[in-house]
Design an enzyme around this catalytic site. Structure first.
Site, short mmCIF file in Angstrom:
data_model
loop_
_atom_site.label_atom_id
_atom_site.label_comp_id
_atom_site.label_asym_id
_atom_site.label_seq_id
_atom_site.Cartn_x
_atom_site.Cartn_y
_atom_site.Cartn_z
N GLU A 18 0.86 -1.19 0.00
CA GLU A 18 0.00 0.00 0.00
C GLU A 18 0.89 1.23 0.00
O GLU A 18 1.60 1.50 0.98
CB GLU A 18 -0.90 0.01 1.24
CG GLU A 18 -1.75 1.26 1.38
CD GLU A 18 -2.46 1.34 2.72
OE1 GLU A 18 -2.66 2.47 3.23
OE2 GLU A 18 -2.80 0.27 3.28
N ARG A 53 0.76 10.38 0.33
CA ARG A 53 1.19 11.44 1.24
C ARG A 53 2.35 12.26 0.69
O ARG A 53 2.79 13.22 1.34
CB ARG A 53 1.60 10.84 2.59
CG ARG A 53 0.48 10.09 3.29
CD ARG A 53 0.93 9.56 4.63
NE ARG A 53 -0.08 8.73 5.26
CZ ARG A 53 0.04 8.14 6.44
NH1 ARG A 53 1.17 8.32 7.13
NH2 ARG A 53 -0.91 7.39 6.93
N THR A 68 -4.26 6.23 2.07
CA THR A 68 -4.57 7.62 2.38
C THR A 68 -5.38 8.25 1.25
O THR A 68 -5.12 9.38 0.82
CB THR A 68 -3.28 8.44 2.65
OG1 THR A 68 -2.36 7.68 3.41
CG2 THR A 68 -3.61 9.70 3.44
N LYS A 116 -10.90 -1.14 6.79
CA LYS A 116 -9.65 -0.87 7.50
C LYS A 116 -10.02 -0.38 8.91
O LYS A 116 -10.88 0.49 9.05
CB LYS A 116 -8.87 0.22 6.75
CG LYS A 116 -7.67 0.77 7.51
CD LYS A 116 -6.97 1.83 6.68
CE LYS A 116 -5.80 2.46 7.42
NZ LYS A 116 -5.03 3.40 6.58
#
Length: 223
Positions: free
Chosen positions: A42, A46, A70, A130
């Site tokens: 993953e 960011r 994210t 998640k």
């Protein structure tokens, strides 16, 4: 187009969660993870390099299932899939974001931290989630408590998970895998220490799959 479940066999007990500062690191990182036995990663959105990193892994390391983390907007979801992301992960969810992830055509894990959020997703037919931030939100004890009233929900706990606590999470019947930043620490990436990453990946892979036999599938695609 209905996405396949993300938390499905064959088992990969730990999903590496990485922050890539330099896209040139993405391919050797992915190759080190695969060599260590972890066939998924993953890449968090960011940094400015994230989409290029996803694009590089998708093109050059086909054995690695690369996804985007994210994901906090519909635009981010679309950009990630366009770059080659084969799954999406968000720290939380809104109605609009969930709509965008559903429309993306790839598997996705919306983030939850409360029973009410889990129930709201179940109402919309979403069963894979998640759990974030796992450590701060109650840890393995919290997920164990949810397994009774909400057994249909499955989780990938992320946030504060370590090589030690991963075993506790993976012992739970409602956990498909854990997300771990420890597998690819920033210092190793900065130094280009791919042997270290491979070693950590091998240790993580040796943790074994959860009781139900499910975890991130390296074959997850769209039907």
């Amino acid at each position: 187009m209905t996405p396949e479940p993300l938390l499905a066999v064959p088992a990969v007990p730990v999903l590496p969660v990485v922050v890539v500062e330099d896209a040139a690191d993405a391919v050797p990182l992915a190759r080190a993870l695969v060599a260590g036995g972890l066939r998924a990663v993953e890449v968090t959105l960011r940094t400015p390099a994230a989409l290029d990193a996803i694009r590089a892994v998708a093109a050059e390391v086909p054995r690695c299932l690369v996804g985007a983390g994210t994901v906090v907007s519909a635009r981010a979801a679309a950009d990630a899939v366009a770059a080659g992301a084969r799954f999406l992960v968000s720290p939380g969810w809104t109605g609009g974001l969930l709509d965008a992830m559903e429309a993306s055509g790839v598997p996705y894990l919306p983030g939850v931290s409360t029973a009410s959020e889990v129930m709201a997703l179940l109402e919309r037919g979403v069963r894979e989630m998640k759990f974030f931030p796992a450590g701060a939100a109650g840890g393995a004890a919290y997920l164990a408590a949810l397994a009774g009233p909400l057994p249909q929900a499955r989780f990938c706990p992320t946030g504060g998970v370590s090589a030690v606590s991963a075993r506790e999470y993976l012992a739970l019947p409602n956990v498909g895998c854990v997300g771990g930043t420890w597998v690819a620490p920033p210092a190793a990436l900065a130094a280009g220490d791919w042997r270290r990453v491979e070693s950590l990946a091998r240790e993580a892979a040796a943790l074994g799959g959860p009781p139900g036999g499910a975890a991130v599938s390296a074959g997850a695609t769209c039907r």
